[in-house]
Write an enzyme that holds these catalytic residues in place. Structure first.
Site, mmCIF file in Angstrom:
data_model
loop_
_atom_site.group_PDB
_atom_site.id
_atom_site.type_symbol
_atom_site.label_atom_id
_atom_site.label_comp_id
_atom_site.label_asym_id
_atom_site.label_seq_id
_atom_site.Cartn_x
_atom_site.Cartn_y
_atom_site.Cartn_z
ATOM 1 N N ARG A 1 0.816 -1.211 0.000
ATOM 2 C CA ARG A 1 0.000 0.000 0.000
ATOM 3 C C ARG A 1 0.856 1.270 0.000
ATOM 4 O O ARG A 1 0.465 2.303 -0.511
ATOM 5 C CB ARG A 1 -0.906 0.017 1.241
ATOM 6 C CG ARG A 1 -2.242 -0.668 0.988
ATOM 7 C CD ARG A 1 -3.062 -0.641 2.229
ATOM 8 N NE ARG A 1 -2.274 -1.129 3.388
ATOM 9 C CZ ARG A 1 -2.721 -1.223 4.619
ATOM 10 N NH1 ARG A 1 -3.940 -0.858 4.897
ATOM 11 N NH2 ARG A 1 -1.976 -1.691 5.598
ATOM 12 N N LYS B 1 -0.364 -19.252 6.634
ATOM 13 C CA LYS B 1 -1.352 -19.679 7.602
ATOM 14 C C LYS B 1 -1.887 -18.454 8.350
ATOM 15 O O LYS B 1 -1.176 -17.442 8.373
ATOM 16 C CB LYS B 1 -0.762 -20.706 8.582
ATOM 17 C CG LYS B 1 0.395 -20.132 9.436
ATOM 18 C CD LYS B 1 0.383 -20.659 10.813
ATOM 19 C CE LYS B 1 -0.276 -19.738 11.778
ATOM 20 N NZ LYS B 1 0.559 -18.790 12.491
ATOM 21 N N HIS C 1 5.277 -23.106 8.038
ATOM 22 C CA HIS C 1 6.739 -23.058 8.017
ATOM 23 C C HIS C 1 7.379 -24.127 8.909
ATOM 24 O O HIS C 1 8.548 -24.447 8.739
ATOM 25 C CB HIS C 1 7.259 -21.648 8.337
ATOM 26 C CG HIS C 1 7.266 -21.302 9.791
ATOM 27 N ND1 HIS C 1 6.172 -20.796 10.436
ATOM 28 C CD2 HIS C 1 8.234 -21.388 10.732
ATOM 29 C CE1 HIS C 1 6.477 -20.574 11.698
ATOM 30 N NE2 HIS C 1 7.726 -20.933 11.915
ATOM 31 N N LYS D 1 11.182 -26.758 8.546
ATOM 32 C CA LYS D 1 12.297 -26.814 9.496
ATOM 33 C C LYS D 1 13.069 -28.115 9.294
ATOM 34 O O LYS D 1 12.463 -29.193 9.219
ATOM 35 C CB LYS D 1 11.789 -26.746 10.944
ATOM 36 C CG LYS D 1 11.280 -25.360 11.336
ATOM 37 C CD LYS D 1 10.844 -25.353 12.798
ATOM 38 C CE LYS D 1 10.131 -24.079 13.173
ATOM 39 N NZ LYS D 1 10.996 -22.938 13.441
ATOM 40 N N GLU E 1 7.332 -20.280 23.986
ATOM 41 C CA GLU E 1 8.028 -19.058 23.571
ATOM 42 C C GLU E 1 8.196 -18.163 24.782
ATOM 43 O O GLU E 1 7.286 -18.084 25.616
ATOM 44 C CB GLU E 1 7.215 -18.322 22.502
ATOM 45 C CG GLU E 1 7.190 -19.082 21.199
ATOM 46 C CD GLU E 1 6.354 -18.414 20.125
ATOM 47 O OE1 GLU E 1 6.774 -18.426 18.971
ATOM 48 O OE2 GLU E 1 5.289 -17.875 20.457
ATOM 49 N N HIS F 1 0.918 -25.760 12.907
ATOM 50 C CA HIS F 1 2.280 -26.261 13.142
ATOM 51 C C HIS F 1 2.297 -27.551 13.975
ATOM 52 O O HIS F 1 2.952 -28.524 13.634
ATOM 53 C CB HIS F 1 3.116 -25.219 13.892
ATOM 54 C CG HIS F 1 3.171 -23.879 13.234
ATOM 55 N ND1 HIS F 1 3.173 -23.716 11.869
ATOM 56 C CD2 HIS F 1 3.239 -22.621 13.749
ATOM 57 C CE1 HIS F 1 3.245 -22.423 11.578
ATOM 58 N NE2 HIS F 1 3.279 -21.737 12.704
ATOM 59 N N LYS G 1 2.758 -18.413 24.937
ATOM 60 C CA LYS G 1 3.643 -17.244 24.867
ATOM 61 C C LYS G 1 4.019 -16.872 26.301
ATOM 62 O O LYS G 1 3.276 -17.143 27.237
ATOM 63 C CB LYS G 1 2.931 -16.073 24.202
ATOM 64 C CG LYS G 1 2.523 -16.375 22.760
ATOM 65 C CD LYS G 1 2.972 -15.291 21.814
ATOM 66 C CE LYS G 1 2.600 -15.580 20.381
ATOM 67 N NZ LYS G 1 3.669 -16.167 19.574
HETATM 68 C C1 BG6 Z 1 4.014 -18.375 13.696
HETATM 69 C C2 BG6 Z 1 3.066 -17.864 14.745
HETATM 70 O O1 BG6 Z 1 3.326 -19.103 12.722
HETATM 71 O O2 BG6 Z 1 4.954 -19.232 14.330
HETATM 72 C C3 BG6 Z 1 3.819 -17.110 15.814
HETATM 73 O O3 BG6 Z 1 2.131 -17.000 14.119
HETATM 74 C C4 BG6 Z 1 4.905 -17.972 16.405
HETATM 75 O O4 BG6 Z 1 2.963 -16.656 16.838
HETATM 76 C C5 BG6 Z 1 5.754 -18.576 15.291
HETATM 77 O O5 BG6 Z 1 5.710 -17.148 17.226
HETATM 78 C C6 BG6 Z 1 6.710 -19.597 15.851
HETATM 79 O O6 BG6 Z 1 7.608 -19.955 14.859
HETATM 80 P P1 BG6 Z 1 9.068 -20.443 15.214
HETATM 81 O O7 BG6 Z 1 9.643 -20.848 13.908
HETATM 82 O O8 BG6 Z 1 9.760 -19.280 15.836
HETATM 83 O O9 BG6 Z 1 8.885 -21.571 16.186
#
Ligand code: BG6
Length: 512
Positions: A51, A158, A188, A192, A226, A250, A350
């Site tokens: 944008r 996602k 993602h 990994k 996390e 995930h 988190k």
């Molecule tokens: C993302 C989530 O898909 O994955 C995040 O939206 C999360 O909230 C992240 O922190 C974690 O990814 P990774 O690779 O750091 O474990």
């Protein structure tokens, strides 16, 4: 693997959301790594769409800054300069049809400028999920899905949908103009290295497979923790919560790889056929199960190492009465012959004490224990597959304590990826972008798996929304979530493993 030849053809990558966080933090560094590895095609152009009203030069400068911070050697600087020349920018309102006419023109121009024989295009949707329906539809309206002059692919981040119903609707809309083999749903975690290594560990070693079932495995535990909060993603996260953000995608994909049957080959469909069977075999959670087998929590104010940490509800952009969970824990079963009766425990959150993702396979104890009993489940063997950090594998087993008598102590056999000093672990996005460029969807989520995961999660979403008797537990930031999560694991002597940042510093009371 299907549709795969190892070097990508000439192509243009269009990134929607080009000035956003994901592009800066993940996509550009991943593309630059591919540049350094000489894995990008010679004729390769990146067109950022956003944008902001900025020029090609501004867009290059914006990326130059963030790449320069991460790659500082003189050699890197030279490569960055070359890489930036691949970058172009188009300002667009992604909801307006006219923008796509302009996009088409710009793409034709770039194709001509780079003398590309084919009109191969990848569209990466690094945008808010609300645009996942709009952009593909308007791209198709501008014939940018037409494959007569070159293939067209679309990568969707996602979460795919907000719940089962919206995922089905989104897919219906996509199906009108895109074929399944054109759609790459990114998760993602699947990119990994250590997640892929689950397949290698299981299927390249004869020693694990005979034990990998209900006869020898007592329970399976998956933790993804996390040690930071919602950051600057309040707008997205408060609508999502831990269940949609981590579990539906995930972590259930990870469960798929841990629990799947051996695939017939390493073909994309063969692997995805097996993981989807696992997701389709998850025992549906009844309303009662949602009450007894799920826990939700939200972090509250606390002090970590002398620093005051805000409660989730006091974070910027979060409403003071938000009911969004920042922690989720679940107990569930997989109803098939391999896993019948084996509980799976999964938790994510988190602002937990450390950042760690790992799978723990807890093996059953011996049928008759000959030695003095140890406290807890320490007599059980555990295989710990560490996804991150300190990536590796740890096997715990009992050994005789030297000296008189037959005392048993727990020892560890460990492998750390770090020990392979000459091997760099590529970032997940690097692998996934390259796979999309060569048309390999093995590590992308297939729609049936996405639906199966939503189907499993849906009763939890409903229960948490509608059943006021299911509490949202507060937990002080920096702790391992609500205490009550310990009660999910009913058996005496068994509890969650409390992992440290280091794979082997795992004695339940590592310094936090
Ligand atoms: C993302 C989530 O898909 O994955 C995040 O939206 C999360 O909230 C992240 O922190 C974690 O990814 P990774 O690779 O750091 O474990």
């Amino acid at each position: 693997m299907s549709n795969q030849n190892n070097s990508p053809e000439d192509q243009i990558l269009v990134i929607f959301g080009a000035t956003g966080d994901l592009t800066r933090r993940k996509l550009m560094p991943a593309l630059f790594e591919l540049e350094m590895l000489k894995m990008l095609p010679e004729k390769f152009v990146i067109l950022g769409v956003g944008r902001s009203s900025i020029s090609d030069i501004d867009f290059r400068e914006h990326n130059n800054k963030s790449l320069k911070d991460a790659y500082s050697s003189a050699k890197d600087q030279k490569l960055i300069k070359g890489f930036l020349e691949r970058l172009f920018y188009l300002q667009a309102d992604t909801k307006s049809e006219e923008s796509y006419i302009a996009l088409r023109k710009k793409l034709q121009l770039l194709r001509k400028k780079s003398s590309m024989q084919n009109f191969n295009l990848i569209f990466y949707l690094s945008t808010p999920p609300s645009l996942y329906e709009v952009i593909p539809r308007l791209l198709a309206k501008a014939s940018l899905n037409d494959e007569s002059e070159g293939w067209k692919r679309i990568i969707i981040e996602k979460p795919f949908g907000y719940d089962l119903k919206s995922a089905v609707e989104l897919n219906e809309s996509l199906k009108k103009s895109w074929k399944e083999n054109q759609v790459f749903r990114i998760d993602h975690y699947l990119g990994k290295e250590t997640v892929q290594n689950v397949l290698v560990t299981r299927f390249s070693n004869g020693i694990f497979e005979p034990l990998w079932n209900r006869n020898f495995i007592h329970h399976v535990e998956i933790t993804s923790a996390e040690n930071f909060g919602v950051g600057n993603r309040a707008g997205y996260y408060d609508q999502s919560g831990a269940l949609r953000d981590m579990v539906q995608n995930h972590l259930l994909q990870l469960v798929g790889l841990i629990a799947m049957e051996p695939p017939a080959s390493m073909d994309s469909d063969a692997i995805r056929n097996e993981t989807v069977k696992v997701l389709q075999s998850l025992r549906p959670l009844s309303e009662k199960d949602v009450v007894t087998n799920t826990i939700r929590g939200q972090y509250t104010e606390s002090t970590i190492k002398g620093h005051k940490v805000k409660a989730y509800r006091s974070e910027k952009g979060i409403s003071s009465d938000s009911q969004t969970e920042t922690y989720a824990a679940l107990k569930f079963y997989i109803d098939n012959w391999r896993w019948g009766g084996v509980p799976f425990y999964l938790r994510t959150g988190k602002h937990l004490p450390t950042r760690v993702t790992e799978v723990v396979i807890h093996f059953k104890p011996t049928p008759h224990y000959l030695f003095a009993k140890q406290e807890g489940c320490k007599s059980c063997n555990q295989l710990i597959i560490r996804i991150q950090p300190d990536e590796g594998i740890l096997l715990k087993f009992g050994m005789k304590t030297p000296g008189a008598g037959f005392n048993v102590q727990n020892v560890s056999m460990d492998f750390h990826y770090n020990d392979l000093s000459d091997v760099r672990i590529p970032d997940a996005y690097e692998r996934l972008l390259l796979d999309a460029m060569i048309g390999d969807s093995t590590l992308y989520a297939r729609i049936d798996a996405v639906f199966a995961a939503w189907e499993f999660i849906q009763p939890v979403l409903d229960g948490w929304k509608n059943n006021a008797s299911i509490p949202l537990h507060g937990y002080p930031a920096g702790t391992w979530g609500p205490d009550i999560a310990d009660e999910l694991i009913e058996e005496a002597d068994i509890g969650w493993r409390y992992p440290c940042a280091a794979l082997t510093g795992d004695d339940n009371f590592c310094a936090l």
